[in-house]
Design a protein around this motif. Structure first.
Motif, PDB file in Angstrom:
ATOM      1  N   LYS A 125       3.079  -5.132   5.406  1.00  0.00           N
ATOM      2  CA  LYS A 125       3.752  -6.434   5.359  1.00  0.00           C
ATOM      3  C   LYS A 125       3.370  -7.229   4.111  1.00  0.00           C
ATOM      4  CE  LYS A 125       3.775  -6.706  10.394  1.00  0.00           C
ATOM      5  NZ  LYS A 125       3.193  -7.378  11.559  1.00  0.00           N
ATOM      6  N   GLY A 126       2.527  -6.623   3.255  1.00  0.00           N
ATOM      7  CA  GLY A 126       2.138  -7.276   2.011  1.00  0.00           C
ATOM      8  C   GLY A 126       0.884  -8.120   2.107  1.00  0.00           C
ATOM      9  N   ASN A 127       0.089  -7.951   3.133  1.00  0.00           N
ATOM     10  CA  ASN A 127      -1.122  -8.746   3.334  1.00  0.00           C
ATOM     11  C   ASN A 127      -2.230  -8.248   2.409  1.00  0.00           C
ATOM     12  OD1 ASN A 127      -3.614  -9.767   4.288  1.00  0.00           O
ATOM     13  ND2 ASN A 127      -2.774 -10.014   6.343  1.00  0.00           N
ATOM     14  N   GLN A 128      -2.538  -9.036   1.377  1.00  0.00           N
ATOM     15  CA  GLN A 128      -3.554  -8.650   0.403  1.00  0.00           C
ATOM     16  C   GLN A 128      -4.962  -8.712   0.986  1.00  0.00           C
ATOM     17  OE1 GLN A 128      -2.904 -11.048  -3.068  1.00  0.00           O
ATOM     18  NE2 GLN A 128      -0.968 -10.048  -3.555  1.00  0.00           N
ATOM     19  N   GLN A 129      -5.223  -9.615   1.905  1.00  0.00           N
ATOM     20  CA  GLN A 129      -6.539  -9.716   2.538  1.00  0.00           C
ATOM     21  C   GLN A 129      -6.831  -8.445   3.334  1.00  0.00           C
ATOM     22  OE1 GLN A 129      -8.962 -11.945   2.161  1.00  0.00           O
ATOM     23  NE2 GLN A 129     -10.265 -10.796   3.552  1.00  0.00           N
ATOM     24  N   ALA A 130      -5.837  -7.932   4.040  1.00  0.00           N
ATOM     25  CA  ALA A 130      -6.013  -6.683   4.798  1.00  0.00           C
ATOM     26  C   ALA A 130      -6.291  -5.529   3.847  1.00  0.00           C
ATOM     27  CB  ALA A 130      -4.783  -6.397   5.645  1.00  0.00           C
ATOM     28  N   PHE A 131      -5.626  -5.544   2.710  1.00  0.00           N
ATOM     29  CA  PHE A 131      -5.843  -4.494   1.710  1.00  0.00           C
ATOM     30  C   PHE A 131      -7.279  -4.542   1.180  1.00  0.00           C
ATOM     31  CE2 PHE A 131      -5.477  -2.809  -2.685  1.00  0.00           C
ATOM     32  CZ  PHE A 131      -5.063  -1.520  -2.373  1.00  0.00           C
ATOM     33  N   SER A 132      -7.764  -5.746   0.916  1.00  0.00           N
ATOM     34  CA  SER A 132      -9.137  -5.920   0.443  1.00  0.00           C
ATOM     35  C   SER A 132     -10.136  -5.429   1.495  1.00  0.00           C
ATOM     36  CB  SER A 132      -9.385  -7.393   0.117  1.00  0.00           C
ATOM     37  OG  SER A 132     -10.713  -7.591  -0.285  1.00  0.00           O
ATOM     38  N   GLU A 133      -9.886  -5.759   2.753  1.00  0.00           N
ATOM     39  CA  GLU A 133     -10.765  -5.309   3.839  1.00  0.00           C
ATOM     40  C   GLU A 133     -10.728  -3.789   3.984  1.00  0.00           C
ATOM     41  OE1 GLU A 133      -9.931  -7.380   7.508  1.00  0.00           O
ATOM     42  OE2 GLU A 133      -9.970  -9.321   6.488  1.00  0.00           O
ATOM     43  N   LEU A 134      -9.534  -3.210   3.865  1.00  0.00           N
ATOM     44  CA  LEU A 134      -9.404  -1.751   3.948  1.00  0.00           C
ATOM     45  C   LEU A 134     -10.200  -1.094   2.825  1.00  0.00           C
ATOM     46  CD1 LEU A 134      -7.892   0.656   5.393  1.00  0.00           C
ATOM     47  CD2 LEU A 134      -6.337   0.557   3.438  1.00  0.00           C
ATOM     48  N   TYR A 135     -10.084  -1.641   1.627  1.00  0.00           N
ATOM     49  CA  TYR A 135     -10.834  -1.100   0.482  1.00  0.00           C
ATOM     50  C   TYR A 135     -12.335  -1.168   0.754  1.00  0.00           C
ATOM     51  CZ  TYR A 135     -12.483  -0.211  -4.224  1.00  0.00           C
ATOM     52  OH  TYR A 135     -13.123   0.336  -5.302  1.00  0.00           O
ATOM     53  N   ASP A 136     -12.797  -2.326   1.241  1.00  0.00           N
ATOM     54  CA  ASP A 136     -14.226  -2.507   1.492  1.00  0.00           C
ATOM     55  C   ASP A 136     -14.768  -1.516   2.514  1.00  0.00           C
ATOM     56  OD1 ASP A 136     -14.308  -4.583  -0.327  1.00  0.00           O
ATOM     57  OD2 ASP A 136     -14.198  -6.166   1.202  1.00  0.00           O
ATOM     58  N   ILE A 156      -3.588   2.367  -4.954  1.00  0.00           N
ATOM     59  CA  ILE A 156      -2.252   1.882  -5.321  1.00  0.00           C
ATOM     60  C   ILE A 156      -1.200   2.603  -4.473  1.00  0.00           C
ATOM     61  CG2 ILE A 156      -0.523   1.866  -7.177  1.00  0.00           C
ATOM     62  CD1 ILE A 156      -2.916   1.399  -9.120  1.00  0.00           C
ATOM     63  N   LYS A 157      -1.369   3.912  -4.305  1.00  0.00           N
ATOM     64  CA  LYS A 157      -0.441   4.667  -3.456  1.00  0.00           C
ATOM     65  C   LYS A 157      -0.503   4.178  -2.010  1.00  0.00           C
ATOM     66  CE  LYS A 157      -0.607   8.871  -6.238  1.00  0.00           C
ATOM     67  NZ  LYS A 157      -1.079  10.261  -6.311  1.00  0.00           N
ATOM     68  N   ILE A 158      -1.708   3.897  -1.537  1.00  0.00           N
ATOM     69  CA  ILE A 158      -1.865   3.403  -0.160  1.00  0.00           C
ATOM     70  C   ILE A 158      -1.126   2.073  -0.007  1.00  0.00           C
ATOM     71  CG2 ILE A 158      -3.554   2.476   1.482  1.00  0.00           C
ATOM     72  CD1 ILE A 158      -5.499   4.695   0.362  1.00  0.00           C
ATOM     73  N   TRP A 159      -1.255   1.189  -0.999  1.00  0.00           N
ATOM     74  CA  TRP A 159      -0.565  -0.101  -0.949  1.00  0.00           C
ATOM     75  C   TRP A 159       0.943   0.105  -0.853  1.00  0.00           C
ATOM     76  CZ3 TRP A 159      -1.305  -5.133  -0.225  1.00  0.00           C
ATOM     77  CH2 TRP A 159      -0.319  -6.025  -0.646  1.00  0.00           C
ATOM     78  N   HIS A 160       1.457   1.017  -1.667  1.00  0.00           N
ATOM     79  CA  HIS A 160       2.909   1.233  -1.692  1.00  0.00           C
ATOM     80  C   HIS A 160       3.422   2.036  -0.494  1.00  0.00           C
ATOM     81  CE1 HIS A 160       3.577  -0.619  -5.564  1.00  0.00           C
ATOM     82  NE2 HIS A 160       2.579   0.079  -6.074  1.00  0.00           N
ATOM     83  N   LYS A 161       2.574   2.880   0.080  1.00  0.00           N
ATOM     84  CA  LYS A 161       3.024   3.760   1.157  1.00  0.00           C
ATOM     85  C   LYS A 161       2.549   3.321   2.539  1.00  0.00           C
ATOM     86  CE  LYS A 161       3.273   7.933  -1.635  1.00  0.00           C
ATOM     87  NZ  LYS A 161       2.901   9.345  -1.716  1.00  0.00           N
ATOM     88  N   ALA A 162       1.916   2.175   2.641  1.00  0.00           N
ATOM     89  CA  ALA A 162       1.374   1.734   3.933  1.00  0.00           C
ATOM     90  C   ALA A 162       2.441   1.693   5.015  1.00  0.00           C
ATOM     91  CB  ALA A 162       0.698   0.376   3.791  1.00  0.00           C
TER      92      ALA A 162
END
Length: 180
Positions: free
Chosen positions: A16-27, A56-62
């Motif tokens: 859904k484009g949630n950058q905070q979730a992406f940051s948490e996933l990375y961490d 980057i692929k994970i962000w685009h393919k989530a």
């Protein structure tokens, strides 16, 4: 490591484009995925680059991840591993230059050593061919590609202890074959 359901929720939020979730996933997953990349590439700098590409692929393919009973970590690891394999293949197709290319003295083995190495390699290949194909692939994965027992167990869809048994028995068979 977070619970798998939390990682699934993060992937849904990332879709859904949630950058905070992406940051948490990375961490919570970057250390594991970096290890996967490093195991395939055997170079820290390249593994770090590929890890960033994987995210980057994970962000685009989530949005393509669907909760289907499979582990979200398996999906993430697959993306990282495939990215690392792609990089390794692209590097293998490009000739590289190094200082060794320009040394004046030859450090190559003599004819006798080359013949012995070639003979040993043929013998090892012959011995690997005596193993069942999946056992031979598991041995190659563990000892030539550096895959962990857990990765191999997942790849061949067998329990971890079964994979350990496969490898132990295969090595004993190879040892006997090479000793002949």
């Amino acid at each position: 490591m977070r619970e798998l359901s939390e990682i699934e929720q993060m992937l849904i939020d990332i879709a859904k484009g949630n950058q905070q979730a992406f940051s948490e996933l990375y961490d919570c997953t970057s250390a594991k995925l970096y290890g996967v990349c490093l195991r395939v590439l055997e170079d820290e700098a390249t593994a770090q680059d590929v890890l960033q590409e994987a995210y980057i692929k994970i962000w685009h393919k989530a949005a393509q991840y669907q909760s289907n009973g499979l582990s979200p970590m398996t999906w993430l690891i697959t993306i990282a591993r495939n990215s690392a394999i792609d990089r390794r293949r692209s590097q293998a197709s490009k000739p590289t230059e190094s200082m060794e290319d320009y040394e004046l003295e030859s450090q190559q083995d003599g004819p006798e050593q080359c013949a012995h190495s070639s003979q040993t390699q043929r013998q090892l290949e012959d011995c690997l061919n005596t193993l069942e194909p999946d056992r031979a692939d598991a041995v190659k994965g563990a000892y030539l590609e550096g895959l962990s027992y857990a990765d191999l167990a997942e790849q061949f869809s067998v329990p971890l202890n079964t994979m350990r048994t496969w490898l132990r028995r295969s090595l004993l068979k190879l040892q006997g074959c090479m000793g002949q």
